[in-house]
Design a protein around this motif. Structure first.
Motif, mmCIF file in Angstrom:
data_model
loop_
_atom_site.group_PDB
_atom_site.id
_atom_site.type_symbol
_atom_site.label_atom_id
_atom_site.label_comp_id
_atom_site.label_asym_id
_atom_site.label_seq_id
_atom_site.Cartn_x
_atom_site.Cartn_y
_atom_site.Cartn_z
ATOM 1 N N ALA A 6 -3.176 41.609 -17.294
ATOM 2 C CA ALA A 6 -4.218 42.598 -17.588
ATOM 3 C C ALA A 6 -4.977 43.011 -16.344
ATOM 4 C CB ALA A 6 -5.187 42.034 -18.637
ATOM 5 N N GLY A 7 -4.237 43.140 -15.226
ATOM 6 C CA GLY A 7 -4.819 43.769 -14.048
ATOM 7 C C GLY A 7 -4.778 45.277 -14.216
ATOM 8 N N SER A 8 -4.923 46.006 -13.132
ATOM 9 C CA SER A 8 -4.965 47.467 -13.224
ATOM 10 C C SER A 8 -3.699 48.045 -13.844
ATOM 11 C CB SER A 8 -5.196 48.069 -11.835
ATOM 12 O OG SER A 8 -6.493 47.754 -11.369
ATOM 13 N N SER A 9 -2.532 47.553 -13.433
ATOM 14 C CA SER A 9 -1.278 48.078 -13.979
ATOM 15 C C SER A 9 -1.123 47.730 -15.447
ATOM 16 C CB SER A 9 -0.080 47.535 -13.189
ATOM 17 O OG SER A 9 -0.106 47.981 -11.852
ATOM 18 N N GLY A 10 -1.310 46.464 -15.792
ATOM 19 C CA GLY A 10 -1.106 46.031 -17.166
ATOM 20 C C GLY A 10 -2.010 46.731 -18.149
ATOM 21 N N VAL A 11 -3.294 46.849 -17.816
ATOM 22 C CA VAL A 11 -4.234 47.443 -18.763
ATOM 23 C C VAL A 11 -3.988 48.947 -18.913
ATOM 24 C CG1 VAL A 11 -6.109 47.953 -17.136
ATOM 25 C CG2 VAL A 11 -6.646 47.376 -19.515
ATOM 26 N N GLN A 12 -3.601 49.633 -17.838
ATOM 27 C CA GLN A 12 -3.323 51.063 -17.946
ATOM 28 C C GLN A 12 -2.059 51.324 -18.755
ATOM 29 O OE1 GLN A 12 -3.894 53.471 -14.261
ATOM 30 N NE2 GLN A 12 -4.746 51.598 -13.391
ATOM 31 N N ILE A 13 -1.031 50.516 -18.548
ATOM 32 C CA ILE A 13 0.197 50.674 -19.321
ATOM 33 C C ILE A 13 -0.053 50.354 -20.788
ATOM 34 C CG2 ILE A 13 2.505 49.717 -19.680
ATOM 35 C CD1 ILE A 13 2.680 49.384 -16.616
ATOM 36 N N ALA A 14 -0.790 49.279 -21.055
ATOM 37 C CA ALA A 14 -1.101 48.915 -22.445
ATOM 38 C C ALA A 14 -1.889 50.027 -23.132
ATOM 39 C CB ALA A 14 -1.884 47.605 -22.472
ATOM 40 N N ALA A 41 3.570 42.687 -16.373
ATOM 41 C CA ALA A 41 2.684 43.228 -15.333
ATOM 42 C C ALA A 41 2.138 42.052 -14.525
ATOM 43 C CB ALA A 41 1.559 44.036 -15.965
ATOM 44 N N THR A 42 3.065 41.343 -13.914
ATOM 45 C CA THR A 42 2.763 40.051 -13.298
ATOM 46 C C THR A 42 2.847 40.078 -11.781
ATOM 47 O OG1 THR A 42 5.050 39.509 -13.951
ATOM 48 C CG2 THR A 42 3.273 38.572 -15.267
#
Length: 453
Positions: A187-195, A354-355
């Protein structure tokens, strides 16, 4: 066919070339140091295996925008003339920006050339570099390939062939995935935006949330990038102990909004804790979701408090924003956390990891790494003379990960290279008398070391 920064095509291969400084990589780091080396008169060549700033074009999802506003995420010498200073540049626009910037000073960049191996010469100075277009000899090598070289999927990933599993680097858009729910891990920048994008597309989304920092997108009419600047946070030289693996949840998507995990949950997203393990179709999560959200809130509120104190201390006339401290009530998935999930029963058909990424310097056969393979350097100057690194997180300070930070790090590295060249140019009195000159030209740098792109 290769293309230079000026846009000209050339059939010229590298062949057997001599150059003072070779820069590997033409992303933001490579373009930045090329500008500084050009200003200092250092003969150099930049090699890029793809196109200039290729990672911005094809290494991320379709809707990605910069996480910092246009006034901040740029080099000093060029503005985004077609964007509001407070806007967030789409990824293609960012790539075009770096290509235009390189063209401003006719950067000696050759694209379509892959660097395969760099080795130190034996019994003589410099390095021999094997490329897809021939051999190069250089006195110095700058690894400007950045930190996002190899995507990382943890070994706990299941082997179930019924699941579509990709890293965030391979994600492009919701249509790419099979029908069904999605588990996003990270749930960094990439993970939260994709989610968020998947949720907006109508998907059921499970988001695995670990420890994170959660700055406000903006507060009291100033972007968080501005606040970190005036509060001195960008200049922090070392990461706080215990925060090495803490991600930052921030986004410029949809005009730029503060990431609010509870808000995502109230819109229908299922939040879960850190992903622990897989047992067949069942995934296990740590019971740390509430703690992770609380720590993110603490980070968020601490910046608001620091901003308020700065405003009062300096008498600034910035509007109050009391609603910024409003927090959604705990959603069901937080009050009663999901510790186990049967992916098949939940209809989950895809996992997006998103790791993060790791570096890959396997091509750099030099003594510049520690036992874990991490570069040993001081502000980009390697412990192995003649080798430099650029584009690493925390290379000199917290701001090194941002575009403007790379530009300033590049200036330091380029200055160091110029200083080393000046030492090599030294001749003592007897040498000057023998040469009949003033000793201004470098003993190890000749006209042959200058290459035209």
């Amino acid at each position: 066919m290769q293309r230079t920064a000026s846009g000209k095509d050339t059939n010229m291969t590298v062949g057997k070339t001599q150059i003072d400084t070779l820069v590997v990589g033409a992303g933001q780091a490579g373009v930045a140091i090329s500008e500084h080396l050009s200003k200092l008169g250092v003969p150099h060549l930049v090699l890029e295996r793809n196109r200039i700033a290729e990672a911005w074009r094809t290494g991320r999802w379709d809707s990605l925008v910069a996480n910092g506003p246009a006034w901040h995420d740029r080099f000093p010498g060029l503005e985004f003339d077609d964007l509001s200073p407070d806007g967030f540049a789409p990824k293609e626009r960012v790539a075009d920006y770096f290509e235009a910037y390189a063209g401003k000073f006719n950067a000696p960049i050759r694209t379509g050339v892959d660097v395969k191996k760099v080795e130190r010469n034996v019994g003589r100075p410099g390095f021999t570099i094997e490329t897809s277009e021939g051999v190069i000899e250089a006195m110095r090598v700058v690894a400007a390939t950045g930190p996002f070289q190899r995507s990382v999927i943890p070994p706990i990933a299941p082997t179930d062939e019924r699941l579509t599993q990709i890293h965030s680097a391979q994600y492009r858009n919701p249509e790419q995935l099979p029908a069904g729910a999605v588990l996003v891990v990270g749930a960094g920048s990439s993970g939260v935006q994709i989610a968020d994008e998947l949720l907006r597309s109508g998907r059921q989304v499970y988001l695995s949330v670990g420890q994170h920092d959660r700055p406000p997108r903006a507060y009291r009419n100033r972007d968080f990038c501005w606040w970190l600047g005036v509060l001195g946070e960008w200049d922090a030289s070392t990461m706080k102990p215990g925060r090495e693996h803490v991600t930052i949840a921030v986004s410029g998507a949809h005009g730029g909004r503060t990431v609010d995990f509870r808000g995502l949950a109230h819109r229908g997203m299922k939040l879960v804790g850190l992903t622990k393990s897989f047992e067949g179709p069942v995934v296990n999560f740590h019971a740390d979701l509430a703690d992770n959200l609380a720590r993110g809130d603490e980070n968020y509120l601490s910046l608001l408090n620091a901003a308020d104190a700065y405003i009062e201390r300096n008498g600034l006339d910035l509007p109050l924003e009391p609603e910024a401290r409003d927090i959604y009530p705990e959603p069901e998935c937080v009050a009663h956390p999901i510790l186990q999930l049967n992916l098949a029963e939940a209809g989950v058909t895809s996992i997006i990891w998103a790791t993060g990424f790791t570096t890959d310097f396997s091509w750099l056969k030099v003594d510049a790494f520690d036992a874990q393979g991490k570069p040993q350097h001081q502000r980009g100057v390697s412990t192995d003379s003649g080798i430099y690194f650029l584009g690493l997180p925390w290379q000199s300070r917290r701001g090194s990960s941002f575009i403007w930070g790379v530009w300033h790090d590049a200036k330091y590295v380029a200055d160091h290279i110029a200083t080393q060249r000046s030492y090599l140019a030294y001749r003592d009195a007897s040498q000057r008398q023998t040469a009949g000159g003033d000793g201004a030209s470098a003993a190890l740098v000749t006209d042959k070391s200058s290459v035209s792109a």
